[in-house]
Design a protein around this motif. Structure first.
Motif, PDB file in Angstrom:
ATOM      1  N   GLY A 148       2.189  13.357  -6.323  1.00  0.00           N
ATOM      2  CA  GLY A 148       1.355  14.469  -6.774  1.00  0.00           C
ATOM      3  C   GLY A 148       2.156  15.704  -7.125  1.00  0.00           C
ATOM      4  O   GLY A 148       1.645  16.831  -7.040  1.00  0.00           O
ATOM      5  N   MET A 149       3.408  15.501  -7.532  1.00  0.00           N
ATOM      6  CA  MET A 149       4.303  16.621  -7.830  1.00  0.00           C
ATOM      7  C   MET A 149       4.650  16.638  -9.315  1.00  0.00           C
ATOM      8  O   MET A 149       4.671  15.597  -9.977  1.00  0.00           O
ATOM      9  CB  MET A 149       5.584  16.511  -7.002  1.00  0.00           C
ATOM     10  N   GLY A 150       4.922  17.823  -9.824  1.00  0.00           N
ATOM     11  CA  GLY A 150       5.341  17.975 -11.210  1.00  0.00           C
ATOM     12  C   GLY A 150       6.624  18.768 -11.304  1.00  0.00           C
ATOM     13  O   GLY A 150       7.040  19.416 -10.341  1.00  0.00           O
ATOM     14  N   ILE A 151       7.252  18.728 -12.464  1.00  0.00           N
ATOM     15  CA  ILE A 151       8.470  19.493 -12.712  1.00  0.00           C
ATOM     16  C   ILE A 151       8.333  20.210 -14.048  1.00  0.00           C
ATOM     17  O   ILE A 151       7.423  19.928 -14.828  1.00  0.00           O
ATOM     18  CB  ILE A 151       9.728  18.598 -12.706  1.00  0.00           C
ATOM     19  N   ALA A 177      12.105   7.813 -11.133  1.00  0.00           N
ATOM     20  CA  ALA A 177      11.944   9.103 -10.467  1.00  0.00           C
ATOM     21  C   ALA A 177      10.659   9.805 -10.906  1.00  0.00           C
ATOM     22  O   ALA A 177       9.953  10.410 -10.088  1.00  0.00           O
ATOM     23  CB  ALA A 177      13.152   9.991 -10.757  1.00  0.00           C
ATOM     24  N   GLN A 178      10.342   9.720 -12.193  1.00  0.00           N
ATOM     25  CA  GLN A 178       9.111  10.344 -12.690  1.00  0.00           C
ATOM     26  C   GLN A 178       7.874   9.684 -12.085  1.00  0.00           C
ATOM     27  O   GLN A 178       6.933  10.367 -11.666  1.00  0.00           O
ATOM     28  CB  GLN A 178       9.057  10.249 -14.215  1.00  0.00           C
ATOM     29  N   TYR A 179       7.884   8.358 -12.010  1.00  0.00           N
ATOM     30  CA  TYR A 179       6.766   7.652 -11.383  1.00  0.00           C
ATOM     31  C   TYR A 179       6.615   8.065  -9.919  1.00  0.00           C
ATOM     32  O   TYR A 179       5.504   8.207  -9.405  1.00  0.00           O
ATOM     33  CB  TYR A 179       6.966   6.134 -11.469  1.00  0.00           C
ATOM     34  N   ALA A 235       0.819  -1.217   0.000  1.00  0.00           N
ATOM     35  CA  ALA A 235       0.000   0.000   0.000  1.00  0.00           C
ATOM     36  C   ALA A 235       0.849   1.261   0.000  1.00  0.00           C
ATOM     37  O   ALA A 235       0.334   2.355  -0.259  1.00  0.00           O
ATOM     38  CB  ALA A 235      -0.927  -0.006   1.211  1.00  0.00           C
ATOM     39  N   HIS A 236       2.154   1.119   0.290  1.00  0.00           N
ATOM     40  CA  HIS A 236       3.050   2.269   0.356  1.00  0.00           C
ATOM     41  C   HIS A 236       4.166   2.187  -0.690  1.00  0.00           C
ATOM     42  O   HIS A 236       5.213   2.816  -0.536  1.00  0.00           O
ATOM     43  CB  HIS A 236       3.655   2.380   1.765  1.00  0.00           C
ATOM     44  N   MET A 237       3.928   1.418  -1.748  1.00  0.00           N
ATOM     45  CA  MET A 237       4.916   1.273  -2.818  1.00  0.00           C
ATOM     46  C   MET A 237       4.257   1.551  -4.175  1.00  0.00           C
ATOM     47  O   MET A 237       4.116   0.657  -5.019  1.00  0.00           O
ATOM     48  CB  MET A 237       5.557  -0.120  -2.761  1.00  0.00           C
ATOM     49  N   PRO A 238       3.848   2.800  -4.415  1.00  0.00           N
ATOM     50  CA  PRO A 238       3.086   3.118  -5.636  1.00  0.00           C
ATOM     51  C   PRO A 238       3.875   2.935  -6.923  1.00  0.00           C
ATOM     52  O   PRO A 238       3.288   2.601  -7.959  1.00  0.00           O
ATOM     53  CB  PRO A 238       2.705   4.592  -5.432  1.00  0.00           C
ATOM     54  N   VAL A 239       5.186   3.145  -6.894  1.00  0.00           N
ATOM     55  CA  VAL A 239       5.984   2.971  -8.114  1.00  0.00           C
ATOM     56  C   VAL A 239       5.997   1.499  -8.510  1.00  0.00           C
ATOM     57  O   VAL A 239       5.779   1.145  -9.676  1.00  0.00           O
ATOM     58  CB  VAL A 239       7.411   3.502  -7.911  1.00  0.00           C
TER      59      VAL A 239
END
Length: 422
Positions: A402-405, A394-396, A29-33
């Motif tokens: 919920g962050m963008g660059i 890193a992108q995943y 549940a804490h490994m979204p990538v």
């Protein structure tokens, strides 16, 4: 008591599976990538029809990686990479999930080695290794199990050192991806993961305060940086020992005292070794340590703290608390060793946080796919994780947060690629 179950797995007790499932579900549940990669693997089936053998610290996060590889179509066999880091309930849960397991907590050295060999007797197509033990067994002891190996991925600094030595001698027989050397591994796993998990292991084992004590960090690589940073955050006075003058200056610039080990030994309260080398704390250092000094290791093998030389100075030895041995020296001083000198963050803790291992094990999963797709072109050598795969992880991770660059504009790209108009 060891039991054999499903597909001849060798584990301690299948009845422990319910607690193991809870642990695995929690980290998943804490490994979204890794979850995102699992979805891709389920669709693409990159390992369909292949056998994968894994040797890693066998706890919940590793278990979930094994399930992700299985979701990609592989027949997965797994064993532990350290006798004290295996969690029996997690092993049981994996067996129920259809993965063959040869592992149990704290087997004797002979049984530990036998279990590792058993995990290779399926003659794998691909391997994931931690510390180079799988590769060593295949090359030096059981080359008959190596015929189908296309390649593998290595987790640790220690393993990479061994592999590069083999490559230099032209004895390496298949390609291995150096996952440890990827940016998304050492910048986060080695630094933030090791830093937090080492002190978690020390604190839960000793139940002592770090604030005000002098913590000696032996080695200022990425793991050492993390250990020192977290020690400082806990209020400890930090001393760093090094053999590399550049890293020594870096430690000084980071605000830490730098001393030779023989001087650091006189002032330290807690010692943490993170070098990947042997005998970095040894007899001459024990001779000058304060009574009550606490020693622990966060390197892969239990050779960084020289135990035979400590025992040679010892009058009596006893276990004073789980994972703490007291060595009562002949002159009356006491020195304490945590987790038998094995990795304190795993032998006396739960290892790195799930969010950190999410990135590392995502790299492991996609590196395994990469070596499977390209093993003929790569050849028998150690290769880095392709930078685009590092960036993908890193992108995943950013997207999961919920962050963008920003992205370069066409004009910015042209500017960076030109040399005439500046």
């Amino acid at each position: 008591m060891t039991v054999e179950s499903k597909k001849a797995s060798i584990i301690t007790d299948l009845a422990l599976a319910p607690e193991g499932h809870l642990k695995i579900d929690w980290v998943a549940a804490h490994m979204p990538v890794l979850n995102r990669i699992r979805e891709q693997f389920e669709k693409e089936q990159p390992f369909k029809g292949l056998k994968v053998s894994i040797s890693l610290h066998l706890e919940a996060k590793t278990a979930y990686l094994a399930k992700v590889v299985k979701a990609g179509g592989a027949e997965v066999t797994i064993t532990g990479s350290n006798p004290l880091s295996t969690q029996d309930d997690v092993c049981a849960a994996l067996v129920e999930d259809g993965i063959t397991v040869f592992a149990k907590y704290n087997p004797d050295p002979k049984e530990y080695k036998a279990l590792m060999v058993k995990a290779l007797e399926n003659k794998p197509d691909l391997i994931i290794d931690d510390g180079g033990d799988f590769v060593s067994i295949l090359h030096a002891e059981r080359p008959d199990l190596m015929a189908q190996v296309r390649g593998g991925a290595e987790e640790t600094t220690t393993g990479i050192l061994r592999l590069k030595a083999m490559e230099k001698e032209n004895s390496l027989k298949f390609p291995v991806v150096a996952v440890n050397d990827a940016f998304c591994k050492y910048l986060f796993d080695n630094r933030y993961g090791t830093g937090q998990s080492v002190w978690d292991g020390i604190n839960r084992t000793t139940n002592l305060v770090a604030a005000g004590k002098t913590a000696v960090v032996v080695g200022y690589g990425w793991c050492g940086k993390g250990v020192a940073m977290r020690a400082k955050g806990l209020g400890a006075n930090v001393v760093v020992t090094e053999i590399d003058p550049i890293r020594a200056v870096e430690a000084y610039m980071d605000g830490f005292t730098v001393l030779p080990m023989i001087e650091a030994a006189k002032v330290g309260d807690i010692f943490v070794t993170v070098t990947g080398n042997r005998d970095v704390i040894r007899g001459e250092h024990y001779e000058v340590m304060k009574t009550g000094a606490i020693l622990c290791n966060a390197g892969h093998f239990d050779i960084e703290v020289n135990k035979p030389e400590l025992e040679a100075l010892t009058a009596t030895k006893r276990t004073v608390r789980r994972n703490i041995e007291e060595f009562k020296l002949k002159d009356g001083r006491s020195i304490y060793l945590l987790a038998e000198g094995r990795l304190v963050n795993l032998a006396a803790g739960d290892g790195h946080p799930a969010e950190i291992m999410d990135m590392t094990f995502a790299l492991q999963a996609i590196s395994l796919k990469y070596v499977n797709d390209n093993y003929k072109e790569i050849g028998a050598k150690v290769v880095n994780v392709p930078y685009e795969l590092d960036q993908q992880v890193a992108q995943y991770k950013l997207e999961a947060l919920g962050m963008g660059i920003d992205k370069l504009t066409a004009e910015q790209k042209a500017y960076l690629e030109s040399w005439t108009e500046h």
